[in-house]
Design an enzyme around this catalytic site. Structure first.
Site, PDB file in Angstrom:
ATOM      1  N   VAL A   1       1.259  -5.449   3.541  1.00  0.00           N
ATOM      2  CA  VAL A   1       0.462  -4.231   3.442  1.00  0.00           C
ATOM      3  C   VAL A   1       0.914  -3.376   2.260  1.00  0.00           C
ATOM      4  O   VAL A   1       0.083  -2.832   1.517  1.00  0.00           O
ATOM      5  CB  VAL A   1       0.547  -3.426   4.762  1.00  0.00           C
ATOM      6  N   CYS A   2       2.241  -3.273   2.064  1.00  0.00           N
ATOM      7  CA  CYS A   2       2.728  -2.411   0.977  1.00  0.00           C
ATOM      8  C   CYS A   2       2.355  -2.988  -0.383  1.00  0.00           C
ATOM      9  O   CYS A   2       2.087  -2.246  -1.332  1.00  0.00           O
ATOM     10  CB  CYS A   2       4.241  -2.227   1.088  1.00  0.00           C
ATOM     11  N   THR A   3       2.354  -4.320  -0.495  1.00  0.00           N
ATOM     12  CA  THR A   3       1.959  -4.949  -1.762  1.00  0.00           C
ATOM     13  C   THR A   3       0.497  -4.670  -2.056  1.00  0.00           C
ATOM     14  O   THR A   3       0.127  -4.329  -3.187  1.00  0.00           O
ATOM     15  CB  THR A   3       2.207  -6.466  -1.705  1.00  0.00           C
TER      16      THR A   3
ATOM     17  N   GLU B   1       5.830  -1.994   9.470  1.00  0.00           N
ATOM     18  CA  GLU B   1       4.995  -2.753   8.539  1.00  0.00           C
ATOM     19  C   GLU B   1       5.277  -4.251   8.642  1.00  0.00           C
ATOM     20  O   GLU B   1       4.361  -5.071   8.753  1.00  0.00           O
ATOM     21  CB  GLU B   1       5.241  -2.283   7.108  1.00  0.00           C
TER      22      GLU B   1
END
Length: 440
Positions: free
Chosen positions: A213-215, A362
């Site tokens: 998700v952070c990428t 996450e």
């Protein structure tokens, strides 16, 4: 129903199966007679069938049902006809390109089979309410989407009424699920709450490719990251104008897919990423499955045989899964899928998920999405009466900071339950018990 213009002796072969008993007939089977044509009246007047999908499999199913005596049929398909469909979706012609699959297929069947009433709907299956689905004797799914199959499976399970653990048989609507991939195919009979459901065997399907998700949100590196951003965040961003209601997004709708493509391409340009194409956009958002006409015909025949047996009691139905392989010959194998105790849809037990307490929310969500037991797409999580992470536009902003916190920091304790909702499972809250592993 007026059958005066029907072909002479059209139903002779059907009569051979419903006018005499046989060794495989159900104990409840009562053959038709000239004075009491109960079964034939049921096929032509009473038994309403829903066909989901009017593509390669759906065209064959509609034809088979109409020629088996069924005259009250609904068909739902969101898609429009493309030139590439014409080699195997035989109800369509070149003049039909760009038109609704459901509408063209229904018109073709109605014009060829006297008295047949196929009613088309160009919409998503999610657009119909509970009362709509309650009217059918049986539902046949000819879908190429696992997500849609999970949805209709969950919907029919939700319609079953239980009183003190006793199932009301009048509320059980059989789901006959057909699927093809190249020279391989399968037909399956699902009796909601009685046999295993589609979700019981979801781990037999390879989990979809997932990305951090952070990428996706902060440091995209691949064209796939940009496409996933459009699907995960772009649709929920009120600042991005859309020519459709984002809550009604459908990856079979060309207008919707073109918006995803353009949005992903713009994000890729902003991050100096190349390779975002319309074809790749389709591939990321849904699985493109190769189709062969002969496989479609075989699987559709198997599905319609089961529908006929359900409605006539002329033979016992499939128990409960048949696989077909035509790659190196003609090979079929039948076995029984058993109900899974921890099934998110029809099971009662809570699944256990092993994880370290120092895992961030996450990473925990990513591991959940990778787990073949669940195959969540856009999960929302709650625990101990608190929202851990919510996908909705309003609550997403409030819970997004939790993604970087560990489960321990979020006060999720060992053996606590986390309730998960996901668009793939309509009206169903999946419960998972967290089991903490010791950190090394």
């Amino acid at each position: 129903m007026d059958t005066t213009n029907d072909l002479p002796n059209r139903w002779t072969d059907i009569g051979k199966m419903i006018k005499r008993n046989g060794p495989f007939a159900s104990p409840d089977f009562v053959p038709d007679t000239k004075t009491t044509p109960t079964i034939m009246n049921g096929l032509q007047n009473d038994f309403k069938v829903l066909v989901i999908g009017a593509g390669g499999l759906g065209c064959e199913i509609l034809k088979n049902l109409a020629l088996s005596g069924f005259k009250n049929i609904d068909v739902i398909d969101m898609d429009t006809i493309d030139v590439s469909n014409l080699n195997r979706q035989f109800l369509f012609r070149r003049k039909d390109v760009g038109k609704s699959k459901a509408e063209v297929a229904a018109a073709f069947i109605n014009s060829r089979i006297t008295g047949c009433n196929v009613t088309p709907y160009k919409c998503r299956i999610q657009d119909k309410d509970d009362d709509y689905y309650r009217q059918f004797k049986v539902v046949i799914a000819g879908l190429d989407s696992i997500e849609a199959r999970r949805w209709i499976n969950g919907q029919l399970v939700n319609l079953v009424v239980c009183d003190d653990g006793n199932i009301d048989p009048e509320t059980v609507i059989p789901l006959i699920d057909g699927g093809t991939e190249g020279f391989k195919g399968q037909a399956r009979v699902i009796l909601p709450k009685i046999t295993s459901c589609f979700e019981c065997s979801i781990d037999a399907f390879p989990p979809p490719t997932t990305y951090a998700v952070c990428t996706i949100a902060n440091t995209p590196r691949l064209p796939e990251h940009c496409i996933q951003w459009a699907l995960m965040f772009g649709l929920e961003d009120a600042k991005l104008p859309k020519p459709f209601d984002p809550k009604q997004f459908d990856n079979d709708n060309p207008l919707h897919m073109n918006w995803v493509f353009e949005t992903a391409k713009k994000r890729a340009e902003d991050h100096n990423i190349t390779g975002v194409t319309y074809k790749l956009t389709q591939g990321v958002s849904k699985n493109i499955i190769p189709a062969i006409a002969s496989t479609n015909a075989i699987i559709a025949a198997a599905c319609c045989n089961e529908a006929f047996k359900f409605c006539t009691d002329s033979s016992g139905f499939l128990n409960n899964y048949m696989m077909y392989n035509g790659l190196n010959g003609v090979y079929t194998y039948t076995f029984e899928y058993e109900q899974k105790e921890g099934c998110a849809v029809c099971g009662t037990n809570v699944s256990t998920f092993d994880i370290s307490p120092s895992t961030t929310l996450e990473v925990f969500m990513e591991k959940l999405m990778e787990d073949p037991r669940f195959q969540f797409k856009k999960p929302s999580l709650r625990s101990n009466g608190r929202n851990l992470y919510m996908q909705g536009t309003v609550l997403n902003a409030a819970t997004k900071p939790n993604l970087t916190k560990t489960l321990q920091e979020l006060e999720v304790l060992d053996d606590d339950e986390i309730t998960i909702t996901d668009p793939a499972l309509p009206g169903i809250a999946c419960r998972i018990k967290v089991h903490y592993l010791q950190d090394n």
